[in-house]
Design an enzyme around this catalytic site. Sequence first.
Site, PDB file in Angstrom:
ATOM      1  N   SER A 255       0.828  -1.217   0.000  1.00 24.78           N
ATOM      2  CA  SER A 255       0.000   0.000   0.000  1.00 24.78           C
ATOM      3  C   SER A 255       0.849   1.249   0.000  1.00 24.78           C
ATOM      4  CB  SER A 255      -0.887   0.052   1.241  1.00 24.78           C
ATOM      5  OG  SER A 255      -1.676  -1.079   1.318  1.00 24.78           O
TER       6      SER A 255
ATOM      7  N   HIS B 208      -0.631  -2.000  -7.390  1.00 24.50           N
ATOM      8  CA  HIS B 208      -1.426  -1.711  -6.192  1.00 24.50           C
ATOM      9  C   HIS B 208      -2.914  -1.784  -6.505  1.00 24.50           C
ATOM     10  CE1 HIS B 208      -2.810   1.264  -2.924  1.00 24.50           C
ATOM     11  NE2 HIS B 208      -2.734   0.058  -2.415  1.00 24.50           N
TER      12      HIS B 208
ATOM     13  N   GLU C 260      -2.915   0.809  -9.504  1.00 26.98           N
ATOM     14  CA  GLU C 260      -1.801   1.748  -9.660  1.00 26.98           C
ATOM     15  C   GLU C 260      -0.556   0.935 -10.019  1.00 26.98           C
ATOM     16  OE1 GLU C 260      -3.044   5.147  -6.331  1.00 26.98           O
ATOM     17  OE2 GLU C 260      -1.638   3.606  -5.767  1.00 26.98           O
TER      18      GLU C 260
ATOM     19  N   ASN D  11      -3.672   6.794  -1.796  1.00 26.05           N
ATOM     20  CA  ASN D  11      -3.491   6.842  -0.343  1.00 26.05           C
ATOM     21  C   ASN D  11      -2.739   8.090   0.100  1.00 26.05           C
ATOM     22  OD1 ASN D  11      -4.886   4.524   0.109  1.00 26.05           O
ATOM     23  ND2 ASN D  11      -3.094   3.211   0.215  1.00 26.05           N
TER      24      ASN D  11
HETATM   25  N1  LIG Z   1      -6.569  -4.815   2.711  1.00 24.55           N
HETATM   26  C1  LIG Z   1      -6.544  -3.764   1.906  1.00 24.55           C
HETATM   27  O1  LIG Z   1      -7.517  -2.983   1.825  1.00 24.55           O
HETATM   28  C2  LIG Z   1      -5.347  -3.519   1.031  1.00 24.55           C
HETATM   29  C3  LIG Z   1      -5.487  -2.718  -0.120  1.00 24.55           C
HETATM   30  C4  LIG Z   1      -4.391  -2.541  -0.959  1.00 24.55           C
HETATM   31  C5  LIG Z   1      -3.174  -3.125  -0.638  1.00 24.55           C
HETATM   32  N2  LIG Z   1      -3.051  -3.881   0.507  1.00 24.55           N
HETATM   33  C6  LIG Z   1      -1.740  -4.500   0.760  1.00 24.55           C
HETATM   34  O2  LIG Z   1      -1.807  -5.865   0.385  1.00 24.55           O
HETATM   35  C7  LIG Z   1      -0.961  -6.649   1.224  1.00 24.55           C
HETATM   36  C8  LIG Z   1      -1.791  -7.725   1.876  1.00 24.55           C
HETATM   37  O3  LIG Z   1      -2.834  -7.158   2.595  1.00 24.55           O
HETATM   38  P1  LIG Z   1      -4.111  -8.000   3.082  1.00 24.55           P
HETATM   39  O4  LIG Z   1      -5.105  -7.025   3.550  1.00 24.55           O
HETATM   40  O5  LIG Z   1      -4.485  -9.004   2.057  1.00 24.55           O
HETATM   41  O6  LIG Z   1      -3.492  -8.769   4.359  1.00 24.55           O
HETATM   42  P2  LIG Z   1      -4.002 -10.100   5.049  1.00 24.55           P
HETATM   43  O7  LIG Z   1      -3.494 -10.044   6.445  1.00 24.55           O
HETATM   44  O8  LIG Z   1      -5.455 -10.319   4.806  1.00 24.55           O
HETATM   45  O9  LIG Z   1      -3.214 -11.256   4.254  1.00 24.55           O
HETATM   46  C9  LIG Z   1      -1.834 -11.390   4.274  1.00 24.55           C
HETATM   47  C10 LIG Z   1      -1.512 -12.852   4.039  1.00 24.55           C
HETATM   48  O10 LIG Z   1      -0.123 -12.969   3.819  1.00 24.55           O
HETATM   49  C11 LIG Z   1       0.301 -14.180   4.423  1.00 24.55           C
HETATM   50  N3  LIG Z   1       1.737 -14.116   4.639  1.00 24.55           N
HETATM   51  C12 LIG Z   1       2.419 -13.378   5.538  1.00 24.55           C
HETATM   52  N4  LIG Z   1       3.743 -13.570   5.405  1.00 24.55           N
HETATM   53  C13 LIG Z   1       3.901 -14.449   4.388  1.00 24.55           C
HETATM   54  C14 LIG Z   1       5.033 -15.041   3.759  1.00 24.55           C
HETATM   55  N5  LIG Z   1       6.256 -14.768   4.164  1.00 24.55           N
HETATM   56  N6  LIG Z   1       4.813 -15.892   2.747  1.00 24.55           N
HETATM   57  C15 LIG Z   1       3.557 -16.175   2.318  1.00 24.55           C
HETATM   58  N7  LIG Z   1       2.467 -15.647   2.872  1.00 24.55           N
HETATM   59  C16 LIG Z   1       2.631 -14.800   3.901  1.00 24.55           C
HETATM   60  C17 LIG Z   1      -0.516 -14.249   5.705  1.00 24.55           C
HETATM   61  O11 LIG Z   1      -0.554 -15.565   6.216  1.00 24.55           O
HETATM   62  C18 LIG Z   1      -1.866 -13.731   5.237  1.00 24.55           C
HETATM   63  O12 LIG Z   1      -2.707 -14.790   4.807  1.00 24.55           O
HETATM   64  C19 LIG Z   1      -0.330  -5.662   2.195  1.00 24.55           C
HETATM   65  O13 LIG Z   1       0.926  -5.260   1.684  1.00 24.55           O
HETATM   66  C20 LIG Z   1      -1.323  -4.522   2.211  1.00 24.55           C
HETATM   67  O14 LIG Z   1      -0.718  -3.294   2.575  1.00 24.55           O
HETATM   68  C21 LIG Z   1      -4.113  -4.109   1.326  1.00 24.55           C
END
Ligand SMILES: NC(=O)c1ccc[n+]([C@@H]2O[C@H](COP(=O)([O-])OP(=O)(O)OC[C@H]3O[C@@H](n4cnc5c(N)ncnc54)[C@H](O)[C@@H]3O)[C@@H](O)[C@H]2O)c1
Length: 537
Positions: free
Chosen positions: A123, A144, A156, A194
């Site tokens: 993000s 993104h 993005e 963001n």
């Molecule tokens: N949730 C949102 O609204 C959103 C929007 C845009 C971007 N993001 C970005 O996307 C990414 C994920 O966010 P999310 O909301 O899906 O998080 P989440 O917590 O729902 O999922 C993250 C997943 O990654 C897994 N994980 C962690 N370390 C790992 C590794 N070393 N190898 C493999 N898997 C691993 C975890 O077990 C978990 O299932 C982040 O970088 C976040 O900033 C999130």
Amino acid sequence: MNSQEPEKIAVIGSGTMGAGIAQVCLLAGYRVTLQDLKDELVQNAASQIAHFLRRMAEKGQLSSPTAETAISRLSVTTDLAEAAQEAGWVIEAVFENMEVKRDLFQRLNKFCPPETNFASNTSGLSISEIGAAGGRPRQTVGLHFFNPVPLMKLVEVVRGSDTAPEVEQAAIALGQKLGKTVVVCGDSPNFIVNRINRPVNLEAQQLLQDGLSSLTIDRALVQGAGFKMGPLMTSDLSGVHIGLTVTENIFKETGDPRFRPVPLVRKLVRAGHLGKKAGKGYYLYPPGAENPVPRQPEIVLPLAETPAKIAIVGENPATEKLKAQLTGGGLPIEEDLNEAGLVLLAPGLDYREFFKHHPAAPGTVYALLDALASVTEAGFVSGQPQNVIGLQNPLPSINDKFYEINLGLETSLETAAKVAALLKRMGCSYAVMPETPAGIVLRVICAMINEAAFALQENLASVSDIDTAMRLGMNYGQGPFQYADQLGLDRVLATLDYLHAETGDPRYRAAVILRQMVRAGKLGQVSGRGFYSYQVS
Ligand SMILES: NC(=O)c1ccc[n+]([C@@H]2O[C@H](COP(=O)([O-])OP(=O)(O)OC[C@H]3O[C@@H](n4cnc5c(N)ncnc54)[C@H](O)[C@@H]3O)[C@@H](O)[C@H]2O)c1
């Protein structure tokens, strides 16, 4: 790779974003391997994806065979090496933690074929740092997506310092193939949406800290600026702590006062007021209550009659519009000021001079239409402070029937009630607030425009990509440069300078490009040239 088979994408991390990304990749015809740390996590994600695809088929959004083919192209694993095999792209969506991402990309670099491109869904972390850490800086980009991925149209594409142009182009093509509108931006903390949305949240939080009701702030932005939902209610859904983390990240990276967190928000997070899920955040969610309850109640006005005779002093497009609305509401304009129960003072009118020549009558209400004037001071010089009030229509191009009612320090509620009665008679909606420099809507929108202007002068992205990103990523009615051109860049600059002077807060320092454009006569729609060009009639 068998040339008959579709290209494979490895999606790493099967949480909210990873599962959504995998789903859109499957629908676009790719083979997908979804990897996470535990088998149970990937199995759950796979069942959820299959469930969503079959539900889309039931609703007729795709055919059943298409859904089943897409589901058959998904494989899951906990083995990173297996996920990496034959992948044309890796899309990473693991925790938002640089150490975790660095370690992951270092291992992927060993397992992936040399031609595999790396994309991170971070993000706001640095794509250049991720690229360097993973050993493939030329082949690393940010991709993104927005939550929920299958529904949000925007992606993005973030270019790191060393990203190769052909990889950037390949990322754009991938985003488009996934059915998304692609915008391209440089590698700067929090990218476009963001970042440019930060001031929207920060201004709303600051207004809340200044004592306004969360409901008044949100309602003003929905009715007056065309937002689908107010920023405080939106933050309660995504989590007050998540928003604070984003702000702290960008403030830490830039040190710029524009991103300084609002102390009230830290206090809320420390007290566990994290938003809707916690039952309390910017609003309170008592069990069984139909609607969220604002932390601070809105100002309630007594009942009052519309003043019978209304006069307008000063000529200006805003007064012309008001005249039309008044006469449309069956309210003729009174020429004799001594007869008027309500006197409307046009924007730009010098109220000191006015009251010097027209001493305020005790029974008359005086409403300042200028958002950049002090109601409290005008009240003081009038000698009848209880009768002086602010009345502004902040963004006529979005809604010319929404007004902000600003109460000076000594304005009476009866005065406000008379003005509110008039607005109701004219079929207008309104928000009532204690005196707030530049009101709510103008302040929030101008802060957002300023941030977009800073981003533009830093070459973060193009004018049209910034506007597209804000419309699609935040569901705003318009992009910041469209708002700016409609408002007039001179008005935007005057508002920022006024806020700067009134509050002394450096976060209102205007972007140089805004001042330069005003000096060059690029004022927006009115002059035919602003951030866009227009035919002037
Ligand atoms: N949730 C949102 O609204 C959103 C929007 C845009 C971007 N993001 C970005 O996307 C990414 C994920 O966010 P999310 O909301 O899906 O998080 P989440 O917590 O729902 O999922 C993250 C997943 O990654 C897994 N994980 C962690 N370390 C790992 C590794 N070393 N190898 C493999 N898997 C691993 C975890 O077990 C978990 O299932 C982040 O970088 C976040 O900033 C999130």
